[in-house]
Write a protein that holds these residues in place. Structure first.
Motif, PDB file in Angstrom:
ATOM      1  N   PHE A  73       0.790  -1.278  -0.057  1.00 55.48           N
ATOM      2  CA  PHE A  73       0.031  -0.046  -0.005  1.00 55.48           C
ATOM      3  C   PHE A  73       0.850   1.068   0.154  1.00 55.48           C
ATOM      4  CE2 PHE A  73      -2.514   3.051   2.432  1.00 55.48           C
ATOM      5  CZ  PHE A  73      -3.747   3.140   1.697  1.00 55.48           C
ATOM      6  N   GLY A  74       0.664   2.339  -0.843  1.00 56.81           N
ATOM      7  CA  GLY A  74       1.383   3.569  -0.917  1.00 56.81           C
ATOM      8  C   GLY A  74       2.641   3.650  -0.187  1.00 56.81           C
ATOM      9  N   PRO A  75       2.585   4.080   1.023  1.00 60.76           N
ATOM     10  CA  PRO A  75       3.651   4.471   1.740  1.00 60.76           C
ATOM     11  C   PRO A  75       4.824   3.110   2.184  1.00 60.76           C
ATOM     12  CG  PRO A  75       2.175   5.243   2.849  1.00 60.76           C
ATOM     13  CD  PRO A  75       1.406   4.697   1.796  1.00 60.76           C
ATOM     14  N   GLU A  76       4.184   1.903   1.925  1.00 55.29           N
ATOM     15  CA  GLU A  76       4.876   0.928   2.260  1.00 55.29           C
ATOM     16  C   GLU A  76       6.059   0.637   0.882  1.00 55.29           C
ATOM     17  OE1 GLU A  76       1.484  -1.897   4.506  1.00 55.29           O
ATOM     18  OE2 GLU A  76       1.600  -1.921   2.384  1.00 55.29           O
ATOM     19  N   HIS A  77       5.883   1.248  -0.203  1.00 54.42           N
ATOM     20  CA  HIS A  77       6.753   0.880  -1.252  1.00 54.42           C
ATOM     21  C   HIS A  77       8.022   1.928  -0.584  1.00 54.42           C
ATOM     22  CE1 HIS A  77       3.073   0.621  -3.713  1.00 54.42           C
ATOM     23  NE2 HIS A  77       3.972   0.003  -4.421  1.00 54.42           N
ATOM     24  N   PHE A  78       9.270   1.239  -0.999  1.00 55.30           N
ATOM     25  CA  PHE A  78      10.318   1.783  -0.335  1.00 55.30           C
ATOM     26  C   PHE A  78      10.744   3.213  -1.131  1.00 55.30           C
ATOM     27  CE2 PHE A  78      15.083   2.179  -0.460  1.00 55.30           C
ATOM     28  CZ  PHE A  78      15.357   1.894   0.912  1.00 55.30           C
ATOM     29  N   PHE A  79      10.730   3.218  -2.484  1.00 52.59           N
ATOM     30  CA  PHE A  79      10.986   4.433  -3.006  1.00 52.59           C
ATOM     31  C   PHE A  79       9.911   5.359  -3.141  1.00 52.59           C
ATOM     32  CE2 PHE A  79      13.977   1.579  -5.330  1.00 52.59           C
ATOM     33  CZ  PHE A  79      15.271   2.053  -4.820  1.00 52.59           C
ATOM     34  N   SER A  80      10.171   6.839  -2.748  1.00 57.54           N
ATOM     35  CA  SER A  80       9.088   7.668  -2.719  1.00 57.54           C
ATOM     36  C   SER A  80       8.362   8.151  -4.096  1.00 57.54           C
ATOM     37  CB  SER A  80       9.223   9.048  -2.075  1.00 57.54           C
ATOM     38  OG  SER A  80      10.605   9.505  -2.760  1.00 57.54           O
TER      39      SER A  80
END
Ligand SMILES: Nc1ncnc2c1ncn2[C@@H]1O[C@H](COP(=O)(O)OP(=O)(O)OP(=O)(O)O)[C@@H](O)[C@H]1O
Length: 633
Positions: free
Chosen positions: A150-157
């Motif tokens: 989910f959104g902010p769980e991705h490592f790269f912004s």
């Protein structure tokens, strides 16, 4: 499937803060798979603010990637389309990667999606963890289980606008085949998405299983009537009961230890493979099976034979008949289907059948449907060219290889078939001294032109055809046994026209290809055609229809008087033009199939690809012939 926390913006943000600012493990806030991926990215010295590139590989490399995943792409076509229909309305795009994370195909609406998603969702883009950091597909690849990111769980912004769910696709041999992913840019939590992706991945796994050249694929469950959506345990066996493949749920259910020691049906189950196969052939719908562990389950056929669909008369607007091989004869359709699967699994095909029964048409159709269908179909009729020319035709030659050799040399048929299909018609007529050379090419996949010392790699599939009795030619020393085994990965016997149950429909279909396609047939003529033995098969039937069409006035129906005079059918098959040769071929096949099935006529008929009634007819004929010859002696 492991339970994963339902993602929310708050928990994702809190997890980031815990990990990136305080160096704490946020495993109660996010899926462990995501935490492990963050840890790997950090260990690889990646930075959150790095730019993410979505560069697709070049055309040639993409083609290679897709070629390597051809079975997967074929198996996934329908499930991906269905998934796209289910999730497009919720703003998702669908993507499938190979086992390394390269995007292979994209489905669903992508045009209206924001810019980074349009860049990422292109075939050939590297979506592995190395390239794009933490994502649902990279986690599903590493963890071999469904994961949602989910959104902010991705490592790269750069990709924090994405919300994705992905599930791995496990091949029948237990290796990772690829991943399906759905992604959208809306931050709304969607608990159902993961289940849908997982079900689609399982549907693809089932398709990959169906494509195996298995004699029997069983679905195991605790109940005789498995319910839709129930976890499907699939186990596939070869014709001798050898264990071919076990799907992931069955692998987990049976256990790695039990499986590593099992190579046959009997190693897994109390009971005999032959009894189980025979029971299903007799029409059993479910059978109790006790695993060696003592667990009592039920087995059903995972892929029950399709019921023959009723034949409707094709209209003049129907698809051209040259595209159709059968018109409702289940014996042929089962064999053709198996032939397609054999080719898809890299087995060479040997098409057997009387003259005019459509062997070449089968080769054309199966080539077109195969993964080499975009490449050339290169045919060589070994009986139609002089023995002295076959060698150069097949292998090619370099300039000056022999008197009369072409300037600049010439590639042979094998080389020309690179990337496509080599069709060797009348292989039974191939001269013995060339058989060894052909065998070497088939074994090494390399060909050297006449007069050349260098070899060229060739990648093609092989279809051979013959009306000859090759086992007999082997016994008589006219055909090499090793070549026979090499070309006979799967043999597809086309029944003669007089044995086909779809003759009426075939006649109608051929009629639509004659004249303007609207020619009618009187019922007497139909009876005449149905009762003729057609020793020349479809070729003879086609000629008869063309002849009648030429004799009749333009708007008249074809009457018996318009047809050529058919000679009376021969009472004894030995008198037919093809009789002696075919009888031996048939005799051999019948004897071998009965031996292989311990005399079980149903199974033997299935192996031969003919109906039980036909086999009984053959056996009665054989008994009568033997009795007659005994009385003559
Ligand atoms: N299903 C079919 N529909 C329409 N035409 C067919 C069909 N099967 C065969 N034919 C036609 O019958 C003729 C013979 O077919 P084909 O050449 O494929 O037979 P074959 O078994 O290869 O014959 P041979 O052994 O003599 O080479 C061709 O004209 C072909 O177009």
């Amino acid at each position: 499937m492991n339970a994963t926390p339902i993602p929310s913006l708050e928990s994702a943000v809190a997890a980031r803060r815990a990990y990136f600012e305080h160096g704490l493990s946020p495993s109660d806030l996010i899926d462990d798979a995501i935490f492990r991926s963050w840890t790997r990215c950090t260990a690889a010295d990646r930075r959150e603010r790095e730019a993410v590139e979505f560069q697709p590989v070049g055309h040639a490399q993409l083609r290679q990637l897709r070629d390597r995943s051809n079975d997967l792409l074929r198996a996934a076509r329908e499930p991906l389309e269905r998934l796209a229909r289910a999730v497009s309305g919720a703003g998702y795009a669908v993507l499938m990667t190979d086992h390394r994370g390269y995007a292979l195909s994209v489905a669903g609406a992508i045009d209206q999606r924001p810019h980074p998603m349009r860049l990422a969702f292109r075939p050939g883009v590297d979506l592995s963890e190395y390239a794009i950091g933490t994502s649902a597909m990279s986690c599903a690849l590493t963890e071999r289980r469904p994961v949602r990111v989910f959104g902010p769980e991705h490592f790269f912004s750069a990709i924090r606008g994405f919300h994705c769910a992905a599930a791995p696709i496990i091949a029948p041999d237990g290796t990772l085949a690829g991943v399906i992913d759905i992604t959208r840019d809306s931050p709304l939590a969607d608990p159902g998405a993961l289940a849908l992706v997982h079900q689609s991945a399982q549907a693809i796994e089932r398709e990959l299983f169906r494509a195996l050249p298995a004699a029997l694929t069983l679905a195991l469950g605790w109940h005789p009537a498995p319910t839709v959506g129930e976890l499907t345990l699939l186990v596939a066996f070869g014709a001798e009961g050898e264990l071919l493949a076990v799907n992931e749920p069955a692998r987990r259910f049976i256990g790695a230890d039990a499986l590593s020691a099992a190579s046959r049906f009997e190693d897994l189950v109390d009971g005999r493979f032959g009894d189980c196969a025979a029971a299903f052939l007799r029409g059993a719908e479910a059978l109790p099976l006790r695993l060696r562990s003592g667990l009592q389950l039920y087995a059903t056929l995972a892929d029950p034979p399709a019921r023959p669909t009723p034949v409707t008369r094709p209209t003049s607007h129907a698809a051209p008949v040259t595209g159709s091989l059968e018109f409702g004869d289940p014996a042929i359709s089962v064999r053709l289907d198996a032939g397609c699967r054999a080719l898809a699994n890299g087995l060479p095909l040997l098409v057997l059948g009387e003259t005019g029964s459509g062997k070449e048409m089968v080769a054309q159709t199966l080539h077109a449907r195969s993964r080499y269908g975009d490449g050339p179909l290169v045919a060589l009729n070994c009986a139609a060219i002089p023995e002295t020319l076959i060698e150069s035709e097949l292998f090619g030659h370099v300039e000056g290889a022999y008197t009369g050799a072409r300037r600049g040399g010439m590639p042979g048929k094998i080389e020309q078939a690179d990337g496509g299909t080599l069709f060797l018609d009348e292989i039974g007529d191939m001269p013995l001294h060339l058989q060894a050379r052909l065998l070497r090419v088939l074994e090494t996949r390399e060909v050297s032109r006449l007069g050349s010392v260098t070899n060229r790699k060739v990648d093609c599939q092989l279809i051979c055809a013959t009306h000859q009795d090759i086992p007999r030619a082997v016994r008589e020393g006219r055909f090499r046994a090793d070549l026979y085994y090499r070309i006979n990965g799967f043999s597809l016997r086309l029944p003669p026209l007089r044995e086909r149950s779809d003759l009426r429909a075939l006649i109608h279909a051929l009629l639509t290809g004659i004249g303007n396609g609207s020619r009618q047939l009187s019922s007497d003529s139909m009876q005449l055609l149905l009762s003729h033995p057609w020793f020349g098969n479809t070729r003879e039937l086609k000629h008869a229809l063309c002849y009648a069409d030429a004799m009749a006035d333009p708007d008249d129906a074809l009457l018996p008087a318009h047809f050529p005079e058919f000679s009376a059918p021969d009472a004894l098959p030995g008198c037919s033009p093809m009789g002696g040769l075919l009888l031996t071929l048939e005799e051999d096949a019948i004897t071998r199939s009965l031996q292989a099935t311990n005399g079980d006529v149903r199974m033997a008929a299935k192996m031969l690809g003919i109906s039980r009634a036909t086999l009984y007819r053959r056996l009665r004929k054989r008994a009568t012939t033997e009795a007659v010859s005994r009385s003559v002696q």
